[in-house]
Design an enzyme around this catalytic site. Structure first.
Site, PDB file in Angstrom:
ATOM      1  N   GLY A 231       0.833  -1.192   0.000  1.00 47.03           N
ATOM      2  CA  GLY A 231       0.000   0.000   0.000  1.00 47.03           C
ATOM      3  C   GLY A 231       0.867   1.241   0.000  1.00 47.03           C
ATOM      4  O   GLY A 231       2.103   1.159  -0.015  1.00 47.03           O
TER       5      GLY A 231
ATOM      6  N   ALA B 240       7.744   4.906   5.045  1.00 46.06           N
ATOM      7  CA  ALA B 240       8.104   4.579   6.424  1.00 46.06           C
ATOM      8  C   ALA B 240       7.998   5.768   7.373  1.00 46.06           C
ATOM      9  O   ALA B 240       7.438   5.655   8.475  1.00 46.06           O
ATOM     10  CB  ALA B 240       9.522   4.005   6.459  1.00 46.06           C
TER      11      ALA B 240
ATOM     12  N   LYS C 111       5.367  -0.726  -9.032  1.00 44.36           N
ATOM     13  CA  LYS C 111       5.239   0.725  -8.822  1.00 44.36           C
ATOM     14  C   LYS C 111       6.592   1.352  -8.516  1.00 44.36           C
ATOM     15  O   LYS C 111       6.798   2.544  -8.774  1.00 44.36           O
ATOM     16  CB  LYS C 111       4.207   1.030  -7.733  1.00 44.36           C
ATOM     17  CG  LYS C 111       4.509   0.416  -6.374  1.00 44.36           C
ATOM     18  CD  LYS C 111       5.407   1.271  -5.502  1.00 44.36           C
ATOM     19  CE  LYS C 111       5.775   0.555  -4.231  1.00 44.36           C
ATOM     20  NZ  LYS C 111       6.692   1.357  -3.372  1.00 44.36           N
TER      21      LYS C 111
ATOM     22  N   ASP D 280      -0.557   3.257  -3.968  1.00 42.13           N
ATOM     23  CA  ASP D 280       0.887   3.166  -3.723  1.00 42.13           C
ATOM     24  C   ASP D 280       1.669   3.872  -4.825  1.00 42.13           C
ATOM     25  O   ASP D 280       2.683   4.531  -4.573  1.00 42.13           O
ATOM     26  CB  ASP D 280       1.289   1.692  -3.644  1.00 42.13           C
ATOM     27  CG  ASP D 280       2.622   1.487  -2.946  1.00 42.13           C
ATOM     28  OD1 ASP D 280       3.215   2.470  -2.462  1.00 42.13           O
ATOM     29  OD2 ASP D 280       3.082   0.332  -2.875  1.00 42.13           O
TER      30      ASP D 280
ATOM     31  N   GLU E  74      14.432  -0.671  -4.633  1.00 47.63           N
ATOM     32  CA  GLU E  74      14.007  -1.942  -5.223  1.00 47.63           C
ATOM     33  C   GLU E  74      13.752  -1.845  -6.724  1.00 47.63           C
ATOM     34  O   GLU E  74      13.878  -2.827  -7.450  1.00 47.63           O
ATOM     35  CB  GLU E  74      12.736  -2.444  -4.528  1.00 47.63           C
ATOM     36  CG  GLU E  74      12.956  -2.992  -3.134  1.00 47.63           C
ATOM     37  CD  GLU E  74      13.537  -4.397  -3.122  1.00 47.63           C
ATOM     38  OE1 GLU E  74      13.889  -4.910  -4.203  1.00 47.63           O
ATOM     39  OE2 GLU E  74      13.631  -4.971  -2.030  1.00 47.63           O
TER      40      GLU E  74
END
Length: 333
Positions: free
Chosen positions: A129, A133, A184, A237, A274
């Site tokens: 989602g 952080a 994403k 997201d 990532e």
């Protein structure tokens, strides 16, 4: 619940703080013993999430020291490390919640596929989602989706994380939730590149829209549901990650657009983006599924250094247009 969080970076630390605030007995496990000792002493992750107190009840362990049985094991390490971490951790993990947002490098496998290979007896759920952080630990309202083919595990995770600032939905579309969370990140790099090149909101809007179409096309080919990509774990997201300086992948894209080499950009970032490994893995995955992903292909070529950002933009703009849709991505060239 007794919960272990595997991964002491910013994401793992944020989830640990959230779980502890919700009253759970939490162990945060990492691979750097010295860093864990500092966190235990300071009750703060100075390297990855400074300024936020880690509740007193949280314990810290080296990955190799994780033993015993937990009600929930949360995996929050980079995608490249998931296999090795699950293989080497000695604790029992009957209920796995995968919070890693990526694909396994080289193989292009979903993280749930990796987990099933390593721990075939475990029940598995995934969570994704718009969950930056820093905003989570600030208590800024957001939402996430937990997906599993085991309703009891999905509900367990929903209860564990749900609170006034973190709304949790459930789903059975494990493939869709995982793909949305992984892909994403690649599009967030593209958004950073677009902004870094000085283009406007029109450019970024069109780029993300076409990228979303490609996400959906690949997802449908793999058995995911279209509505997943239109929900919290999809566009929700994507919007957050592709527009925020808090996003590592967005910042990575901006640096690449400015001419910074990949290795230097990774060093400046200081954390794993990532999207870098996922951009390569998703191309291999799409080839196996017979899906054309021109936006993702151009992003990957920029990341690998085989194309300059402006040249990639030019190639996308010069492509022959067709009727807009999902099916056309199975035959676009």
């Amino acid at each position: 619940m007794r919960v272990v969080v595997l991964g002491a970076g910013s994401w793992g630390t944020a989830l640990t703080i959230l779980l502890a605030r919700n009253g759970h007995d939490v162990v945060l496990a990492g691979r750097d013993s010295e860093e864990l000792a500092h966190m235990r002493d300071r009750r703060e992750n100075l390297r990855y999430l400074p300024g936020f107190a880690i509740p007193a009840g949280v314990d810290f362990l080296d990955m190799a020291e994780v033993v015993g049985r937990f009600d929930l094991s949360v995996v929050a390490v980079p995608s490249a490390s998931v296999r090795s971490v699950l293989t080497s951790t000695l604790g029992e993990h009957p209920n796995l919640l995968l919070a890693t947002k990526g694909l396994e490098p080289i193989s292009g496998k979903l993280i749930m596929e990796v987990a099933r290979e390593v721990l075939p007896e475990s029940k598995i759920a995934v969570i994704s989602g718009p969950n930056l952080a820093v905003e989570i630990v600030r208590g800024i309202p957001t939402a996430a989706v937990v997906a599993s083919d085991d309703d009891e595990l999905a509900d367990c995770a929903r209860i564990a994380f749900g609170c006034r600032s973190f709304r949790v939905y459930t789903s059975e579309d494990v493939i869709g939730i995982e793909l949305a969370g992984a892909l994403k990140n690649v599009l967030a790099m593209a958004a950073g590149m677009s902004d870094g090149l000085g283009f406007g909101d029109n450019t970024k809007g069109a780029l993300l829209a076409r990228g979303l179409k490609e996400m959906i096309a690949l997802g449908l080919a793999m058995g995911a549901k279209m509505e997943t990509f239109l929900g919290v774990a999809g566009v929700g997201d994507l919007f957050a990650t592709a527009s925020s300086n808090l996003s590592r992948n967005y910042r990575m894209g901006k640096m690449l657009a400015s001419g910074t080499a990949l290795a230097e950009a990774q060093q400046k970032l200081g954390q794993v983006a990532e999207g870098v490994s996922t951009s390569e893995a998703v191309i291999a995955l799409a080839l196996r599924k017979g899906i054309q992903l021109p936006v993702f292909e151009m992003i990957d070529r920029v990341v690998r250094g085989s194309l300059q950002p402006l040249e990639a933009v030019g190639r996308l703009m010069e492509r022959t247009t067709r009727e807009e849709g999902i099916a056309d991505l199975t035959r676009e060239r």
